[in-house]
Motif scaffolding. Structure first.
Motif, mmCIF file in Angstrom:
data_model
loop_
_atom_site.group_PDB
_atom_site.id
_atom_site.type_symbol
_atom_site.label_atom_id
_atom_site.label_comp_id
_atom_site.label_asym_id
_atom_site.label_seq_id
_atom_site.Cartn_x
_atom_site.Cartn_y
_atom_site.Cartn_z
ATOM 1 N N MET A 160 0.908 -1.235 0.109
ATOM 2 C CA MET A 160 0.078 -0.038 -0.145
ATOM 3 C C MET A 160 0.940 1.186 -0.091
ATOM 4 O O MET A 160 1.907 1.348 0.624
ATOM 5 C CB MET A 160 -0.808 0.261 1.328
ATOM 6 N N ASP A 161 0.610 2.319 -0.910
ATOM 7 C CA ASP A 161 1.292 3.445 -0.942
ATOM 8 C C ASP A 161 0.887 4.399 -0.092
ATOM 9 O O ASP A 161 -0.111 5.177 -0.296
ATOM 10 C CB ASP A 161 1.263 4.040 -2.459
ATOM 11 N N VAL A 162 0.995 4.438 1.114
ATOM 12 C CA VAL A 162 0.719 5.577 2.215
ATOM 13 C C VAL A 162 0.952 6.816 1.891
ATOM 14 O O VAL A 162 0.007 7.489 2.402
ATOM 15 C CB VAL A 162 1.344 5.055 3.563
ATOM 16 N N ASN A 163 2.027 7.161 1.207
ATOM 17 C CA ASN A 163 2.205 8.245 0.773
ATOM 18 C C ASN A 163 1.259 8.992 -0.010
ATOM 19 O O ASN A 163 1.048 10.074 0.005
ATOM 20 C CB ASN A 163 3.589 8.527 0.229
ATOM 21 N N SER A 164 0.611 8.299 -0.828
ATOM 22 C CA SER A 164 -0.270 8.744 -1.858
ATOM 23 C C SER A 164 -1.748 8.966 -1.012
ATOM 24 O O SER A 164 -2.246 10.236 -1.383
ATOM 25 C CB SER A 164 -0.380 7.716 -3.199
ATOM 26 N N TYR A 165 -2.001 8.281 -0.208
ATOM 27 C CA TYR A 165 -3.138 8.485 0.674
ATOM 28 C C TYR A 165 -2.906 9.982 1.585
ATOM 29 O O TYR A 165 -3.742 10.571 1.563
ATOM 30 C CB TYR A 165 -3.385 7.463 1.506
ATOM 31 N N LYS A 166 -1.835 10.086 2.014
ATOM 32 C CA LYS A 166 -1.350 11.002 2.791
ATOM 33 C C LYS A 166 -1.622 12.190 2.237
ATOM 34 O O LYS A 166 -2.237 13.445 2.729
ATOM 35 C CB LYS A 166 0.085 10.915 3.639
ATOM 36 N N GLN A 167 -0.924 12.363 1.108
ATOM 37 C CA GLN A 167 -1.030 13.408 0.280
ATOM 38 C C GLN A 167 -2.652 13.739 -0.126
ATOM 39 O O GLN A 167 -3.143 15.081 -0.125
ATOM 40 C CB GLN A 167 -0.418 13.108 -1.355
ATOM 41 N N ARG A 168 -3.362 12.823 -0.454
ATOM 42 C CA ARG A 168 -4.720 13.088 -0.797
ATOM 43 C C ARG A 168 -5.666 13.517 0.560
ATOM 44 O O ARG A 168 -6.626 14.582 0.495
ATOM 45 C CB ARG A 168 -5.432 11.712 -1.111
ATOM 46 N N LEU A 169 -5.262 12.963 1.700
ATOM 47 C CA LEU A 169 -5.895 13.500 2.905
ATOM 48 C C LEU A 169 -5.248 14.743 3.145
ATOM 49 O O LEU A 169 -6.180 15.739 3.930
ATOM 50 C CB LEU A 169 -5.356 12.237 3.847
ATOM 51 N N VAL A 170 -4.203 15.111 3.050
ATOM 52 C CA VAL A 170 -3.736 16.578 3.221
ATOM 53 C C VAL A 170 -4.395 17.812 2.540
ATOM 54 O O VAL A 170 -4.848 18.610 2.830
ATOM 55 C CB VAL A 170 -2.168 16.682 3.302
ATOM 56 N N GLU A 171 -4.708 17.217 1.219
ATOM 57 C CA GLU A 171 -5.313 18.213 0.215
ATOM 58 C C GLU A 171 -6.597 18.438 0.728
ATOM 59 O O GLU A 171 -7.104 19.418 0.877
ATOM 60 C CB GLU A 171 -5.252 17.650 -1.097
ATOM 61 N N LEU A 172 -7.274 17.067 1.021
ATOM 62 C CA LEU A 172 -8.969 17.119 1.526
ATOM 63 C C LEU A 172 -8.674 18.048 2.773
ATOM 64 O O LEU A 172 -9.969 18.733 2.886
ATOM 65 C CB LEU A 172 -9.140 15.811 1.477
ATOM 66 N N GLU A 173 -7.870 17.820 3.602
ATOM 67 C CA GLU A 173 -7.969 18.610 4.706
ATOM 68 C C GLU A 173 -8.068 20.273 4.766
ATOM 69 O O GLU A 173 -8.881 20.911 5.164
ATOM 70 C CB GLU A 173 -6.650 18.394 5.749
ATOM 71 N N ALA A 174 -7.132 20.616 3.800
ATOM 72 C CA ALA A 174 -7.290 21.836 3.307
ATOM 73 C C ALA A 174 -8.353 22.373 2.876
ATOM 74 O O ALA A 174 -8.941 23.501 3.167
ATOM 75 C CB ALA A 174 -6.116 22.472 2.534
ATOM 76 N N THR A 175 -8.916 21.554 1.954
ATOM 77 C CA THR A 175 -10.237 21.845 1.128
ATOM 78 C C THR A 175 -11.225 22.030 2.138
ATOM 79 O O THR A 175 -12.071 22.940 2.120
ATOM 80 C CB THR A 175 -10.573 20.785 -0.054
ATOM 81 N N LEU A 176 -11.461 21.041 2.773
ATOM 82 C CA LEU A 176 -12.734 21.124 4.001
ATOM 83 C C LEU A 176 -12.461 22.266 4.856
ATOM 84 O O LEU A 176 -13.451 22.687 5.365
ATOM 85 C CB LEU A 176 -12.717 19.695 4.654
ATOM 86 N N SER A 177 -11.319 22.473 5.237
ATOM 87 C CA SER A 177 -11.111 23.788 6.322
ATOM 88 C C SER A 177 -11.573 24.899 5.631
ATOM 89 O O SER A 177 -12.252 25.861 6.197
ATOM 90 C CB SER A 177 -9.567 23.682 6.721
ATOM 91 N N LYS A 178 -11.079 25.185 4.336
ATOM 92 C CA LYS A 178 -11.632 26.511 3.931
ATOM 93 C C LYS A 178 -13.132 26.528 3.402
ATOM 94 O O LYS A 178 -13.709 27.577 3.849
ATOM 95 C CB LYS A 178 -10.853 26.551 2.356
#
Length: 119
Positions: A1-19
């Motif tokens: 499992m490529d955890v880094n790709s999931y992390k990147q998606r989650l970080v982007e989603l976190e920023a979008t949801l916060s805004k």
């Protein structure tokens, strides 16, 4: 499992949801500040305010789950079901990268949360 790709998606989603959550709360507050001219306007403004706050509440709930998933990545437990530690299905993580449970346990939790019919 490529955890880094999931992390990147989650970080982007976190920023979008916060805004987005911030914008929705502000929009709801603006509905409160703008005084309606008559009862029909007041009703429309009240409904719009309710929708804005409901959307913000949903975003805040998902944001919390996303942040929890990022913590699991840091802890090394990402992709493991919180109930039994078994693997969460890759297709599930692709669809819902913040998922804390495997499909089996998610279904059990949802079934337990449903109100039971009474006679």
């Amino acid at each position: 499992m490529d955890v880094n790709s999931y992390k990147q998606r989650l970080v982007e989603l976190e920023a979008t949801l916060s805004k987005r959550a911030g914008r929705e709360v502000m929009a709801g507050r603006e509905q409160v500040i703008d005084t309606a001219a008559d009862s029909a306007d007041l009703s429309v403004a009240d409904e719009s305010e309710s929708e804005d706050f409901s959307a913000a509440e949903l975003d805040a709930a998902i944001l919390q789950q996303v942040q929890d998933a990022l913590r699991r990545i840091e802890d090394g437990t990402y992709g493991q079901c919180l109930v039994d530690g078994g693997p969460i299905e890759p297709k599930r993580l692709e669809a819902v990268p913040w998922a804390p449970y495997c499909i089996r346990h998610q279904k059990l939790l949802e079934a337990a949360a449903r109100p039971k019919p009474t006679l």
